[in-house]
Design an enzyme around this catalytic site. Structure first.
Site, PDB file in Angstrom:
ATOM      1  N   HIS A 146       0.784  -1.240   0.000  1.00 19.76           N
ATOM      2  CA  HIS A 146       0.000   0.000   0.000  1.00 19.76           C
ATOM      3  C   HIS A 146       0.818   1.293   0.000  1.00 19.76           C
ATOM      4  O   HIS A 146       0.300   2.367  -0.316  1.00 19.76           O
ATOM      5  CB  HIS A 146      -0.928  -0.001   1.212  1.00 19.76           C
ATOM      6  CG  HIS A 146      -2.314   0.493   0.922  1.00 19.76           C
ATOM      7  ND1 HIS A 146      -2.572   1.541   0.069  1.00 19.76           N
ATOM      8  CD2 HIS A 146      -3.534   0.089   1.364  1.00 19.76           C
ATOM      9  CE1 HIS A 146      -3.876   1.754   0.012  1.00 19.76           C
ATOM     10  NE2 HIS A 146      -4.484   0.882   0.779  1.00 19.76           N
ATOM     11  N   TYR A 191     -13.833   4.551  10.347  1.00 17.73           N
ATOM     12  CA  TYR A 191     -13.037   5.138   9.265  1.00 17.73           C
ATOM     13  C   TYR A 191     -13.604   4.645   7.944  1.00 17.73           C
ATOM     14  O   TYR A 191     -13.784   3.440   7.757  1.00 17.73           O
ATOM     15  CB  TYR A 191     -11.611   4.635   9.449  1.00 17.73           C
ATOM     16  CG  TYR A 191     -10.541   5.072   8.478  1.00 17.73           C
ATOM     17  CD1 TYR A 191      -9.429   5.800   8.927  1.00 17.73           C
ATOM     18  CD2 TYR A 191     -10.567   4.708   7.131  1.00 17.73           C
ATOM     19  CE1 TYR A 191      -8.400   6.156   8.070  1.00 17.73           C
ATOM     20  CE2 TYR A 191      -9.539   5.073   6.266  1.00 17.73           C
ATOM     21  CZ  TYR A 191      -8.464   5.800   6.738  1.00 17.73           C
ATOM     22  OH  TYR A 191      -7.434   6.152   5.891  1.00 17.73           O
ATOM     23  N   SER A 201     -12.570   5.075   3.946  1.00 20.85           N
ATOM     24  CA  SER A 201     -11.526   5.635   3.101  1.00 20.85           C
ATOM     25  C   SER A 201     -12.128   6.431   1.942  1.00 20.85           C
ATOM     26  O   SER A 201     -13.069   5.981   1.294  1.00 20.85           O
ATOM     27  CB  SER A 201     -10.686   4.481   2.560  1.00 20.85           C
ATOM     28  OG  SER A 201      -9.588   4.998   1.883  1.00 20.85           O
ATOM     29  N   THR A 240      -5.524   9.966   0.517  1.00 18.68           N
ATOM     30  CA  THR A 240      -6.882   9.683   0.985  1.00 18.68           C
ATOM     31  C   THR A 240      -7.219  10.625   2.129  1.00 18.68           C
ATOM     32  O   THR A 240      -6.332  11.221   2.726  1.00 18.68           O
ATOM     33  CB  THR A 240      -7.005   8.241   1.516  1.00 18.68           C
ATOM     34  OG1 THR A 240      -6.060   8.050   2.565  1.00 18.68           O
ATOM     35  CG2 THR A 240      -6.788   7.212   0.413  1.00 18.68           C
TER      36      THR A 240
HETATM   37  O1  BUJ Z   1      -7.574   4.901   3.597  1.00 23.69           O
HETATM   38  C1  BUJ Z   1      -6.470   4.694   3.103  1.00 23.69           C
HETATM   39  O2  BUJ Z   1      -5.584   5.547   3.073  1.00 23.69           O
HETATM   40  C2  BUJ Z   1      -6.168   3.399   2.475  1.00 23.69           C
HETATM   41  C3  BUJ Z   1      -7.162   2.295   2.782  1.00 23.69           C
HETATM   42  C4  BUJ Z   1      -6.802   1.645   4.093  1.00 23.69           C
HETATM   43  N1  BUJ Z   1      -7.802   0.761   4.690  1.00 23.69           N
HETATM   44  C5  BUJ Z   1      -7.997  -0.458   3.879  1.00 23.69           C
HETATM   45  C6  BUJ Z   1      -7.338   0.347   6.009  1.00 23.69           C
HETATM   46  C7  BUJ Z   1      -9.137   1.392   4.842  1.00 23.69           C
HETATM   47  N2  BUJ Z   1      -7.093   1.350   1.684  1.00 23.69           N
HETATM   48  C8  BUJ Z   1      -8.119   1.083   0.900  1.00 23.69           C
HETATM   49  O3  BUJ Z   1      -9.208   1.553   1.137  1.00 23.69           O
HETATM   50  C9  BUJ Z   1      -7.915   0.147  -0.262  1.00 23.69           C
HETATM   51  C10 BUJ Z   1      -8.809  -1.026  -0.094  1.00 23.69           C
HETATM   52  C11 BUJ Z   1      -8.931  -1.891  -1.286  1.00 23.69           C
HETATM   53  C12 BUJ Z   1      -9.842  -3.044  -1.027  1.00 23.69           C
HETATM   54  C13 BUJ Z   1     -11.259  -2.608  -0.886  1.00 23.69           C
HETATM   55  C14 BUJ Z   1     -12.218  -3.726  -0.741  1.00 23.69           C
HETATM   56  C15 BUJ Z   1     -13.563  -3.384  -1.274  1.00 23.69           C
HETATM   57  C16 BUJ Z   1     -14.485  -4.551  -1.323  1.00 23.69           C
HETATM   58  C17 BUJ Z   1     -15.375  -4.559  -2.488  1.00 23.69           C
HETATM   59  C18 BUJ Z   1     -16.366  -5.655  -2.661  1.00 23.69           C
HETATM   60  C19 BUJ Z   1     -16.826  -6.448  -1.477  1.00 23.69           C
HETATM   61  C20 BUJ Z   1     -18.084  -7.210  -1.770  1.00 23.69           C
HETATM   62  C21 BUJ Z   1     -18.342  -8.331  -0.789  1.00 23.69           C
HETATM   63  C22 BUJ Z   1     -19.579  -9.095  -1.099  1.00 23.69           C
HETATM   64  C23 BUJ Z   1     -19.719 -10.340  -0.283  1.00 23.69           C
END
Ligand code: BUJ
Length: 654
Positions: free
Chosen positions: A367, A481, A483, A494
């Protein structure tokens, strides 16, 4: 030697044959955009530093939802002093520093530091995953076919990007007007420095693309105290891992042309038919170590004569991970894609494509170098290309080339000390991943369509479901939180949407009330209030107007200048609100099946969620017994049902 000559001869022959049969543009690039990839980069606007008063007020608004009244009173006084005294000085310094560094954003350096200085393992703590939907066409999910197609598509993406042909990322508020050829043509004639303003006139928001150069040929290198990002764009080989073994072969030839799909297929088949047992000491575990521990071991690896080997790994275009597993459900898929067994992984690579035997594929990414936007663009393009215009098919025969010569197996020299380091890394890894629980839930009762019909925000309703679920399970509102990308700004990263609000808190209480129930229209009014508040916080965050990054930037200034930390930061309420119990993230794409990440604190939940037209779903992780994810998921499902009842004018408790 003979074999080698034969292989080279074959490769050259097939490359030139391909060039004759189709134009290079079609076989080497995704497209050639009207606007160069960096068309907007020079004119991107800068991430604003919010006014200090606004940050303080937003911080307090958010604290109010998670603190008891006495603690909130104390924190309000601390914040008041901060705003009038120490905060002022820090803010001025931050503004001055930002003015002196106009090529970037105030958050860029502190954010890189936050990632690169973290010493905890990157697996589970940072690397998320995004799983592709299956290829809808029968036969195309076979591992050999799908991995070949994905490699070629990835190389086309890489070449398109490097040639400056990749259509720039733009967020279109009115796609009919601006996601058009004429818009692009008009933009082309606007001078570089002013193009952003031209796009803005069309309600189109160009996004920062400064992260893209780290997508390929990149890795994170462990160093004592602070890791480093490394990129070597001259490398032409792919790293393939299978059964804990590492292999490489070239995916670009000496002229930078993509090696023919059937040759790539042959090389992969060669790797897949390797029957030797897994290595006793797979190095991949080391990338899941504490970063200082790994930094020391890495130096020992170099001392033991593994310089070339590590260079091959670090500079590879990306890592393709071929697993032999056939997961039986989404939970097994998520486990493989989030962490796997550790032997067949290299978590440091900027990203890995991880593919099971039956073609379930994800992007698992490191990341520090970048965020969801860049990764998702790559992800969507690869999905589109491989499903719409695949290069090899279930009946394709691999090329008759000498893969034994083209594929190199990377062999490491390991002394006893290194073997021991790997064994230790393995036991720590096993312990870490065994402590994680995960699950998912969905509802098919409703989705985006119904929520929008009721004039509510789908994302706000999703966030409210998590608040309600946590409240059902634990009876309280906790730091949350969500994002939010700030890629609309130069070197933006972000911002946090603090989705636990006074409105959600009150709504949770009202939904759960047993005696003296509120009326259905009161509950509907609360949904609206939550939705409006969430909408406002989302807009603010996307505009760089949250409080989290600003307070973080001010703290960074104090730390780097050796100043004493203001009381705001030593106040237990500051640590409390930054101990994120509900860490959430979403993305919407027709290419995404699943996605997720681990909790960011030992007693938290990691919530990846998606909103579809007629369904909602989430994928959640926790470390039991601190948090019970299965019970949380039951509560989320119940919350979906409760909200559904209210949307349909019924009280869920009657
Ligand atoms: O916020 C930030 O700076 C970075 C964040 C950190 N954190 C993950 C801790 C929140 N990073 C991101 O948000 C990237 C995340 C990428 C993965 C996201 C997953 C989304 C899921 C989509 C579909 C799920 C459907 C499930 C159905 C059963």
């Amino acid at each position: 030697q003979n074999d080698l000559t034969k292989a080279v001869w074959n490769i050259n022959l097939s490359t030139s044959a391909r060039l004759r049969s189709s134009s290079a543009l079609e076989s080497e690039y995704l497209h050639k955009s009207i606007l160069p990839t960096d068309a907007f980069q020079a004119s991107l606007i800068r991430l604003p530093i919010p006014a200090l008063e606004k940050t303080c007020q937003r911080y307090l608004n958010s604290q109010e939802a998670v603190l008891d009244p006495a603690a909130f009173q104390r924190t309000s006084e601390i914040v008041k002093r901060f705003q009038e005294v120490e905060g002022k000085g820090l803010h001025e310094k931050l503004v001055a520093k930002d003015k002196a560094h106009k090529h970037t954003s105030y958050i860029s350096e502190p954010w890189f530091d936050m990632y690169l200085k973290a010493r905890v393992p990157i697996v589970l703590n940072f690397n998320p995953f995004m799983t592709f939907n299956d290829d809808p066409k029968e036969g195309y999910n076979q591992q050999l076919i799908r991995s070949t197609n994905m490699i070629v598509a990835s190389m086309m993406f890489m070449k398109t990007l490097r040639a400056g042909y990749l259509d720039p990322d733009v967020y279109h508020l009115n796609p009919k007007k601006s996601d058009t050829e004429s818009f692009r043509k008009i933009m082309k004639y606007i001078p570089n420095k002013f193009r952003w303003y031209g796009a803005y006139a069309y309600k189109a928001f160009p996004l920062d693309m400064s992260q893209y150069p780290r997508l390929f040929n990149s890795t994170r290198i462990p160093r004592i105290g602070k890791d480093e990002l490394f990129t070597d764009t001259s490398a032409r080989h792919l790293l393939v891992m299978r059964n804990g073994h590492m292999y490489t072969f070239d995916v670009l030839d000496k002229n930078g042309m993509i090696v023919s799909p059937t040759e790539i297929m042959s090389h992969l088949q060669y790797i897949l038919s390797d029957t030797r047992p897994p290595p006793d000491y797979p190095l991949g575990y080391l990338t899941a170590e504490n970063r200082d521990t790994w930094a020391v071991v890495r130096d020992k690896l170099l001392d033991a004569g593994n310089t070339e080997q590590l260079k091959m790994v670090d500079s590879a275009v990306f890592a393709l991970i071929l697993d032999d597993d056939i997961p039986k459900d989404p939970i097994e898929v998520s486990r493989l894609h989030l962490h796997g067994n550790g032997a067949n992984r290299w978590f440091d690579k900027s990203f890995s494509l991880i593919m099971t035997k039956d073609g379930k594929t994800c992007v698992n990414f490191e990341h520090a170098w970048g965020d969801g936007v860049a990764v998702l663009r790559y992800f969507n393009e690869v999905f589109k290309l491989t499903t719409e215009k695949p290069f090899v098919h279930p009946d394709t025969q691999p090329a008759n080339v000498d893969s034994a010569a083209a594929v190199k197996k990377i062999e490491f020299h390991l002394g006893d000390n290194l073997k021991q380091a790997i064994s230790e890394a393995k036991s720590r890894f096993d312990h870490l991943v065994n402590s994680l629980d995960l699950g998912f839930t969905t509802t098919e009762k409703f989705g985006k369509n119904l929520i929008k019909e009721k004039k509510l925000s789908p994302d706000a309703i999703m966030q409210l479901s998590f608040q309600m679920a946590f409240y059902k399970q634990y009876g309280k509102t906790v730091p949350t939180y969500e994002s939010c990308s700030t890629a609309a700004f130069k070197h933006g990263r972000t911002e946090t949407i603090r989705s636990a609000t006074m409105a959600t808190k009150k709504t949770c209480e009202m939904f759960e009330k047993t005696g003296n129930r509120p009326s259905v229209s009161e509950l509907q009014g609360m949904l609206k209030a939550c939705s409006d508040k969430h909408g406002q916080l989302t807009k603010e965050a996307a505009m760089g107007e949250g409080f989290d990054r600003h307070l973080f930037g001010l703290k960074h200034i104090a730390e780097t200048e050796g100043m004493p930390l203001p009381e705001l930061y030593t106040d237990p309420a500051y640590s409390y609100i930054n101990h994120i119990i509900l860490s959430t993230s979403t993305l919407s794409s027709p290419a995404v099946l699943l996605g997720g990440f681990a909790p960011v604190v030992p007693d938290g939940f990691g919530v990846g969620y998606g909103v579809q037209d007629d369904s909602l779903g989430c994928n959640v992780t926790s470390y039991p017994p601190a948090r019970d994810v299965q019970e949380f998921l039951r509560c989320v499902k119940q919350s979906f049902d409760d909200i559904y009842e209210v949307l349909n004018d019924r009280d869920p408790k009657k």
